[in-house]
Design a protein around this motif. Sequence first.
Motif, mmCIF file in Angstrom:
data_model
loop_
_atom_site.group_PDB
_atom_site.id
_atom_site.type_symbol
_atom_site.label_atom_id
_atom_site.label_comp_id
_atom_site.label_asym_id
_atom_site.label_seq_id
_atom_site.Cartn_x
_atom_site.Cartn_y
_atom_site.Cartn_z
ATOM 1 N N LEU A 82 0.840 -1.178 0.217
ATOM 2 C CA LEU A 82 0.099 0.024 -0.024
ATOM 3 C C LEU A 82 0.769 1.279 0.061
ATOM 4 C CD1 LEU A 82 -2.541 -1.140 2.654
ATOM 5 C CD2 LEU A 82 -3.000 -1.076 0.080
ATOM 6 N N PRO A 83 0.496 2.448 -0.334
ATOM 7 C CA PRO A 83 1.080 3.754 -0.328
ATOM 8 C C PRO A 83 1.429 4.151 1.225
ATOM 9 C CG PRO A 83 -1.326 4.077 -1.008
ATOM 10 C CD PRO A 83 -1.112 2.527 -0.892
ATOM 11 N N GLU A 84 1.904 4.974 1.396
ATOM 12 C CA GLU A 84 2.298 5.373 2.835
ATOM 13 C C GLU A 84 1.452 6.498 3.083
ATOM 14 O OE1 GLU A 84 6.246 5.494 3.906
ATOM 15 O OE2 GLU A 84 6.696 3.603 2.939
ATOM 16 N N LYS A 85 1.194 7.032 4.360
ATOM 17 C CA LYS A 85 0.372 8.078 4.724
ATOM 18 C C LYS A 85 1.270 9.464 4.431
ATOM 19 C CE LYS A 85 -1.786 6.753 8.829
ATOM 20 N NZ LYS A 85 -1.752 6.578 10.458
ATOM 21 N N GLU A 114 -3.755 13.403 -1.509
ATOM 22 C CA GLU A 114 -2.927 12.909 -0.412
ATOM 23 C C GLU A 114 -3.270 11.775 0.362
ATOM 24 O OE1 GLU A 114 -0.495 14.750 3.308
ATOM 25 O OE2 GLU A 114 -0.697 16.280 1.645
ATOM 26 N N VAL A 115 -2.644 10.590 0.479
ATOM 27 C CA VAL A 115 -3.143 9.716 1.460
ATOM 28 C C VAL A 115 -3.127 9.800 2.799
ATOM 29 C CG1 VAL A 115 -2.320 7.379 2.082
ATOM 30 C CG2 VAL A 115 -1.887 7.980 -0.277
ATOM 31 N N THR A 116 -4.138 9.923 3.538
ATOM 32 C CA THR A 116 -4.303 10.030 4.749
ATOM 33 C C THR A 116 -4.463 8.956 5.866
ATOM 34 O OG1 THR A 116 -6.603 10.168 4.654
ATOM 35 C CG2 THR A 116 -5.799 12.208 4.532
ATOM 36 N N ASP A 117 -4.722 7.793 5.184
ATOM 37 C CA ASP A 117 -4.707 6.481 5.873
ATOM 38 C C ASP A 117 -4.409 5.422 5.198
ATOM 39 O OD1 ASP A 117 -4.996 4.938 8.303
ATOM 40 O OD2 ASP A 117 -7.159 5.065 8.474
ATOM 41 N N SER A 132 -14.058 -9.178 1.615
ATOM 42 C CA SER A 132 -15.117 -7.953 1.776
ATOM 43 C C SER A 132 -14.450 -6.825 1.157
ATOM 44 C CB SER A 132 -15.228 -7.705 3.134
ATOM 45 O OG SER A 132 -16.088 -6.551 3.264
ATOM 46 N N PRO A 133 -14.486 -6.796 -0.200
ATOM 47 C CA PRO A 133 -13.633 -5.712 -1.010
ATOM 48 C C PRO A 133 -14.391 -4.274 -0.848
ATOM 49 C CG PRO A 133 -14.992 -7.034 -2.597
ATOM 50 C CD PRO A 133 -15.051 -7.705 -1.090
ATOM 51 N N TYR A 134 -15.643 -4.337 -0.380
ATOM 52 C CA TYR A 134 -16.276 -2.824 -0.441
ATOM 53 C C TYR A 134 -16.337 -2.380 0.990
ATOM 54 C CZ TYR A 134 -17.649 -3.829 -4.992
ATOM 55 O OH TYR A 134 -17.576 -3.973 -6.539
ATOM 56 N N GLU A 135 -15.897 -3.189 2.084
ATOM 57 C CA GLU A 135 -15.983 -3.066 3.565
ATOM 58 C C GLU A 135 -14.903 -2.935 4.138
ATOM 59 O OE1 GLU A 135 -19.607 -4.862 4.837
ATOM 60 O OE2 GLU A 135 -20.661 -3.740 3.313
ATOM 61 N N ASP A 136 -14.490 -4.115 4.608
ATOM 62 C CA ASP A 136 -13.243 -4.453 5.268
ATOM 63 C C ASP A 136 -12.070 -4.310 4.469
ATOM 64 O OD1 ASP A 136 -15.054 -4.899 7.714
ATOM 65 O OD2 ASP A 136 -14.983 -7.147 7.424
ATOM 66 N N GLY A 137 -12.021 -4.727 3.332
ATOM 67 C CA GLY A 137 -11.104 -4.854 2.221
ATOM 68 C C GLY A 137 -10.648 -3.351 1.564
ATOM 69 N N TRP A 138 -11.120 -2.329 2.115
ATOM 70 C CA TRP A 138 -10.467 -0.843 1.614
ATOM 71 C C TRP A 138 -9.075 -0.905 1.597
ATOM 72 C CZ3 TRP A 138 -8.119 2.390 4.602
ATOM 73 C CH2 TRP A 138 -8.520 2.409 6.078
ATOM 74 N N LEU A 139 -8.447 0.014 0.886
ATOM 75 C CA LEU A 139 -6.981 -0.194 0.876
ATOM 76 C C LEU A 139 -6.416 1.189 1.410
ATOM 77 C CD1 LEU A 139 -6.719 -1.613 -2.912
ATOM 78 C CD2 LEU A 139 -6.669 -2.724 -0.505
ATOM 79 N N PHE A 140 -6.673 2.433 1.156
ATOM 80 C CA PHE A 140 -6.298 3.570 1.747
ATOM 81 C C PHE A 140 -7.433 4.502 1.422
ATOM 82 C CE2 PHE A 140 -5.099 3.356 -2.646
ATOM 83 C CZ PHE A 140 -5.251 4.504 -3.207
ATOM 84 N N LYS A 141 -7.208 5.644 2.287
ATOM 85 C CA LYS A 141 -8.066 6.781 2.251
ATOM 86 C C LYS A 141 -7.165 7.944 1.806
ATOM 87 C CE LYS A 141 -11.243 5.250 5.806
ATOM 88 N NZ LYS A 141 -11.815 5.515 6.999
ATOM 89 N N LEU A 142 -7.771 8.858 1.108
ATOM 90 C CA LEU A 142 -7.067 10.197 0.727
ATOM 91 C C LEU A 142 -7.922 11.434 0.759
ATOM 92 C CD1 LEU A 142 -6.456 10.003 -3.078
ATOM 93 C CD2 LEU A 142 -8.169 8.940 -1.969
ATOM 94 N N THR A 143 -7.342 12.542 0.676
ATOM 95 C CA THR A 143 -7.873 13.864 0.464
ATOM 96 C C THR A 143 -7.706 14.117 -0.848
ATOM 97 O OG1 THR A 143 -7.406 14.629 2.803
ATOM 98 C CG2 THR A 143 -8.009 16.304 1.245
ATOM 99 N N LEU A 144 -8.995 14.362 -1.637
ATOM 100 C CA LEU A 144 -8.887 14.659 -2.932
ATOM 101 C C LEU A 144 -8.473 16.062 -3.313
ATOM 102 C CD1 LEU A 144 -11.204 12.214 -2.797
ATOM 103 C CD2 LEU A 144 -12.274 13.337 -4.502
ATOM 104 N N SER A 145 -7.689 16.074 -4.180
ATOM 105 C CA SER A 145 -6.863 17.458 -4.560
ATOM 106 C C SER A 145 -7.949 18.084 -5.545
ATOM 107 C CB SER A 145 -5.630 17.349 -5.458
ATOM 108 O OG SER A 145 -4.772 16.786 -4.284
ATOM 109 N N SER A 146 -8.555 17.468 -6.538
ATOM 110 C CA SER A 146 -9.675 17.952 -7.297
ATOM 111 C C SER A 146 -10.762 17.012 -7.292
ATOM 112 C CB SER A 146 -8.861 18.045 -8.742
ATOM 113 O OG SER A 146 -9.636 18.557 -9.825
ATOM 114 N N PRO A 147 -11.877 17.427 -6.474
ATOM 115 C CA PRO A 147 -12.924 16.735 -6.635
ATOM 116 C C PRO A 147 -13.788 16.653 -7.852
ATOM 117 C CG PRO A 147 -12.756 18.156 -4.493
ATOM 118 C CD PRO A 147 -11.863 18.386 -5.363
#
Length: 167
Positions: A82-85, A114-117, A132-147
Amino acid sequence: MASCVLRKVANPQIFRYLSKNAASINVVKRQTRKIHSTPFVLQKYFTEKHEWVDVPEGSTQGTVGITDYAQDKLGEVVYVQLPEKGDSLEADGEAGVLESVKAASDIYSPVTGEVTDVNQAVADNPKAINDSPYEDGWLFKLTLSSPSELENLMNEESYEEYLKTCD
């Protein structure tokens, strides 16, 4: 009138109890209404490479993972990179790697941000992606630069139509 009907049908003791305690029953109802909260609405978007991003309505925070279709085609996932925070990711840019018993596959970011988690539970137990690819299996969270990049992605209905062309 309702009390007359209730008196004839109900046990007299129950009727007296309800009559005396009607005020406290209404208080309980009001308290329940006060603590009720409305959940925020998530909007799921998909890429042609079978990644998804969930973004709460009006937010710039997103959660990223791979679709059920992708995990099925990969087979049992045995390793996740995975990417890093703090990493900055570009839309359609590489974000990590998944390895399965069948093959290795790059993970691409659906949006710029930017990856936040990161989901350390998935790194420790990659099979969660299959389970559980849509719930427990999520990979990372990020703040969108351009929604506005979300407009370039498919909604759930469009993605379902796209899947019909994949096999």
